[in-house]
Design a protein around this motif. Structure first.
Motif, short mmCIF file in Angstrom:
data_model
loop_
_atom_site.label_atom_id
_atom_site.label_comp_id
_atom_site.label_asym_id
_atom_site.label_seq_id
_atom_site.Cartn_x
_atom_site.Cartn_y
_atom_site.Cartn_z
N GLY A 1 0.80 -1.23 0.00
CA GLY A 1 0.00 0.00 0.00
C GLY A 1 0.82 1.27 0.00
O GLY A 1 0.28 2.36 0.21
N ARG A 2 2.11 1.16 -0.23
CA ARG A 2 2.98 2.35 -0.28
C ARG A 2 2.98 2.90 -1.70
O ARG A 2 3.93 2.73 -2.46
CB ARG A 2 4.39 2.00 0.18
CG ARG A 2 4.47 1.58 1.63
CD ARG A 2 5.92 1.32 2.07
NE ARG A 2 6.55 0.26 1.32
CZ ARG A 2 6.65 -1.01 1.72
NH1 ARG A 2 6.14 -1.39 2.88
NH2 ARG A 2 7.28 -1.91 0.98
N ILE A 3 1.87 3.54 -2.05
CA ILE A 3 1.70 4.05 -3.41
C ILE A 3 1.27 5.51 -3.37
O ILE A 3 0.82 6.01 -2.34
CB ILE A 3 0.65 3.22 -4.18
CG1 ILE A 3 -0.69 3.24 -3.45
CG2 ILE A 3 1.13 1.79 -4.39
CD1 ILE A 3 -1.82 2.59 -4.21
N VAL A 4 1.42 6.18 -4.49
CA VAL A 4 0.98 7.56 -4.67
C VAL A 4 0.14 7.58 -5.94
O VAL A 4 0.56 7.05 -6.98
CB VAL A 4 2.20 8.51 -4.81
CG1 VAL A 4 1.75 9.92 -5.09
CG2 VAL A 4 3.06 8.45 -3.56
N SER A 5 -1.03 8.18 -5.87
CA SER A 5 -1.90 8.24 -7.05
C SER A 5 -1.28 9.14 -8.12
O SER A 5 -0.42 9.99 -7.83
CB SER A 5 -3.28 8.77 -6.66
OG SER A 5 -3.19 10.15 -6.33
N ASN A 6 -1.74 8.99 -9.34
CA ASN A 6 -1.28 9.85 -10.43
C ASN A 6 -1.60 11.31 -10.13
O ASN A 6 -0.80 12.21 -10.42
CB ASN A 6 -1.92 9.44 -11.75
CG ASN A 6 -1.35 8.15 -12.27
OD1 ASN A 6 -0.25 7.75 -11.93
ND2 ASN A 6 -2.12 7.48 -13.12
N GLU A 7 -2.77 11.56 -9.56
CA GLU A 7 -3.17 12.92 -9.24
C GLU A 7 -2.23 13.54 -8.20
O GLU A 7 -1.81 14.69 -8.33
CB GLU A 7 -4.62 12.95 -8.73
CG GLU A 7 -5.65 12.58 -9.77
CD GLU A 7 -5.77 11.08 -10.05
OE1 GLU A 7 -5.29 10.26 -9.22
OE2 GLU A 7 -6.31 10.73 -11.10
N GLU A 8 -1.93 12.78 -7.16
CA GLU A 8 -1.02 13.27 -6.13
C GLU A 8 0.37 13.52 -6.71
O GLU A 8 1.02 14.53 -6.40
CB GLU A 8 -0.94 12.28 -4.96
CG GLU A 8 0.12 12.59 -3.93
CD GLU A 8 -0.07 13.91 -3.20
OE1 GLU A 8 0.89 14.40 -2.57
OE2 GLU A 8 -1.17 14.50 -3.25
N MET A 9 0.85 12.63 -7.55
CA MET A 9 2.16 12.82 -8.15
C MET A 9 2.17 14.06 -9.04
O MET A 9 3.13 14.84 -9.04
CB MET A 9 2.60 11.59 -8.94
CG MET A 9 4.03 11.69 -9.44
SD MET A 9 5.27 12.10 -8.19
CE MET A 9 5.22 10.68 -7.13
N GLY A 10 1.09 14.27 -9.79
CA GLY A 10 0.98 15.48 -10.60
C GLY A 10 1.05 16.73 -9.75
O GLY A 10 1.72 17.72 -10.10
#
Length: 61
Positions: A44-53
């Motif tokens: 679960g150590r992920i970052v959404s595309n929106e958050e990365m943007g």
């Protein structure tokens, strides 16, 4: 289940006979990065595309 040593030895065996040491090391490093990424995703150590943007836009300011 194979050991890490077996897995990496298998990856080396799969490389073309004319591979340089540098190419083999690069392939092993790539494999390990993929394994880490999959483990992070599973945990679960992920970052959404929106958050990365959003983060990238902040860096660009």
């Amino acid at each position: 289940m194979s050991t890490a040593k077996d897995e990496l030895a298998n990856l080396i065996q799969q490389q073309p006979d004319d591979s340089t040491g540098e190419e083999i090391v690069r392939e092993l490093a790539f494999h390990l990065m993929i394994q880490r990424g999959l483990a992070d995703s599973d945990a679960g150590r992920i970052v959404s595309n929106e958050e990365m943007g959003r983060r990238i836009r902040q860096w660009q300011q």
